[in-house]
Write an enzyme that holds these catalytic residues in place. Structure first.
Site, PDB file in Angstrom:
ATOM      1  N   GLY A 247      32.963  40.380  32.917  1.00  0.00           N
ATOM      2  CA  GLY A 247      32.871  39.059  33.343  1.00  0.00           C
ATOM      3  C   GLY A 247      33.585  38.673  34.609  1.00  0.00           C
TER       4      GLY A 247
ATOM      5  N   SER B 226      36.608  43.073  41.698  1.00  0.00           N
ATOM      6  CA  SER B 226      35.608  43.949  41.020  1.00  0.00           C
ATOM      7  C   SER B 226      36.402  45.010  40.343  1.00  0.00           C
ATOM      8  CB  SER B 226      34.706  44.605  41.905  1.00  0.00           C
ATOM      9  OG  SER B 226      33.650  45.086  41.198  1.00  0.00           O
ATOM     10  N   GLY B 227      36.164  45.317  39.045  1.00  0.00           N
ATOM     11  CA  GLY B 227      36.624  46.504  38.258  1.00  0.00           C
ATOM     12  C   GLY B 227      38.292  46.328  38.087  1.00  0.00           C
TER      13      GLY B 227
ATOM     14  N   SER C 225      34.030  40.588  43.032  1.00  0.00           N
ATOM     15  CA  SER C 225      33.391  40.771  41.978  1.00  0.00           C
ATOM     16  C   SER C 225      32.054  41.550  42.326  1.00  0.00           C
ATOM     17  CB  SER C 225      33.064  39.813  40.996  1.00  0.00           C
ATOM     18  OG  SER C 225      32.096  39.713  40.108  1.00  0.00           O
ATOM     19  N   SER C 226      31.313  42.423  41.756  1.00  0.00           N
ATOM     20  CA  SER C 226      29.930  42.856  41.892  1.00  0.00           C
ATOM     21  C   SER C 226      28.803  41.702  41.572  1.00  0.00           C
ATOM     22  CB  SER C 226      29.519  43.824  41.061  1.00  0.00           C
ATOM     23  OG  SER C 226      29.907  43.519  39.679  1.00  0.00           O
ATOM     24  N   GLU C 227      29.516  40.540  40.882  1.00  0.00           N
ATOM     25  CA  GLU C 227      28.308  39.364  40.790  1.00  0.00           C
ATOM     26  C   GLU C 227      28.807  38.435  41.813  1.00  0.00           C
ATOM     27  OE1 GLU C 227      26.251  39.659  38.839  1.00  0.00           O
ATOM     28  OE2 GLU C 227      26.872  40.757  36.755  1.00  0.00           O
TER      29      GLU C 227
ATOM     30  N   HIS D 254      31.038  38.157  29.204  1.00  0.00           N
ATOM     31  CA  HIS D 254      30.161  39.177  28.505  1.00  0.00           C
ATOM     32  C   HIS D 254      30.747  39.135  27.085  1.00  0.00           C
ATOM     33  CE1 HIS D 254      28.737  42.428  31.462  1.00  0.00           C
ATOM     34  NE2 HIS D 254      28.995  41.200  32.237  1.00  0.00           N
TER      35      HIS D 254
HETATM   36  P1  13P Z   1      32.934  43.202  38.255  1.00  0.00           P
HETATM   37  O1  13P Z   1      34.228  43.876  37.692  1.00  0.00           O
HETATM   38  O2  13P Z   1      32.558  43.609  39.495  1.00  0.00           O
HETATM   39  O3  13P Z   1      33.218  41.533  38.247  1.00  0.00           O
HETATM   40  O4  13P Z   1      31.841  43.167  37.042  1.00  0.00           O
HETATM   41  C1  13P Z   1      31.896  42.870  35.901  1.00  0.00           C
HETATM   42  C2  13P Z   1      30.706  42.197  35.434  1.00  0.00           C
HETATM   43  O5  13P Z   1      30.941  41.575  34.447  1.00  0.00           O
HETATM   44  C3  13P Z   1      29.370  42.814  35.732  1.00  0.00           C
HETATM   45  O6  13P Z   1      28.477  41.612  35.143  1.00  0.00           O
END
Ligand code: 13P
Length: 210
Positions: free
Chosen positions: A28, A44-45, A72-74, A95
């Site tokens: 999330g 991210s992560g 974040s990857s999003e 999530h």
């Molecule tokens: P991030 O840690 O990059 O935000 O990714 C988590 C995520 O929820 C991907 O949908």
């Protein structure tokens, strides 16, 4: 520190969302606009329980990092929403368990309770878009633009995205949606939930000036 109060408000929302299981570990992500037209977003992560305000990423509307950790990857989904929907001030992508459950089934969730009513139900499930791709932004923007009353979309086989005027609003939409989905799930186990009728919807809108 630059963007101190925005970073603090974002971290407060992260802590709240983590406490109620909307986000877990690093699944999330949450973002908000800064006063100067940039976006503060969770990195991210990074596990939410360890996050500090210095970790929060600041990006421009094209997702380029301005300061902080790797965003974040999003980020492409968040920035696509901000670029296309000027009234959106903050975004919560979760999530959360019941959102994932219904996102796996693919059917739109009807307006069956007040929690989903305030989120703008029926809640659609977006077409499949891989997490971390610009397509996740395209599919959500298309739906939100078409339905101005809608605050929450289920991301197919993934989770939910909630939008709001500010962090509190986006958090409330994500939380209401998750409670609404959980109640709907339980009602489905026990029987056949009855959707809110047009007349009932009009009564609620009148009572609460919605
Ligand atoms: P991030 O840690 O990059 O935000 O990714 C988590 C995520 O929820 C991907 O949908």
């Amino acid at each position: 520190m630059k963007y101190q109060s925005t970073r603090e408000q974002l971290l407060d929302t992260v802590i709240k969302a983590n406490e109620v299981d909307l986000i877990r570990m690093s699944a999330g992500n949450i973002s908000t606009r800064t006063a100067d037209g940039l976006v503060a977003i969770t990195p991210s992560g990074v596990k939410y329980r360890n996050m500090s305000i210095e970790d929060i990423s600041i990006v421009d509307l094209d997702g380029n990092l301005v300061e902080g950790l790797k965003p974040s990857s999003e980020t492409p989904m968040h920035t696509a929403i901000y670029r296309n929907l000027p009234d959106v001030g903050s975004i919560c992508h979760t999530h959360s368990t019941y959102a994932i459950t219904f996102a796996m089934l693919g059917d739109e969730i009807p307006m069956v309770n007040l929690e989903l009513l305030v989120c703008g139900a029926p809640i659609p499930v977006a077409p499949w878009a891989s997490p971390g791709t610009p397509k996740a932004g395209e599919v959500t923007v298309e739906i939100f633009k078409d339905r101005p009353e809608l605050k929450v979309i289920l991301l197919r086989k993934h989770g939910l995205v909630a939008i709001g005027a500010n962090l509190d609003h986006a958090f409330d939409m994500a939380f209401n949606a998750e409670v609404g989905f959980q109640s709907y799930y339980q009602a489905l186990l026990l029987g056949k939930p009855e959707p809110i009728t047009d007349e009932q919807f009009a009564e609620v809108k009148a009572a609460y000036n919605l």
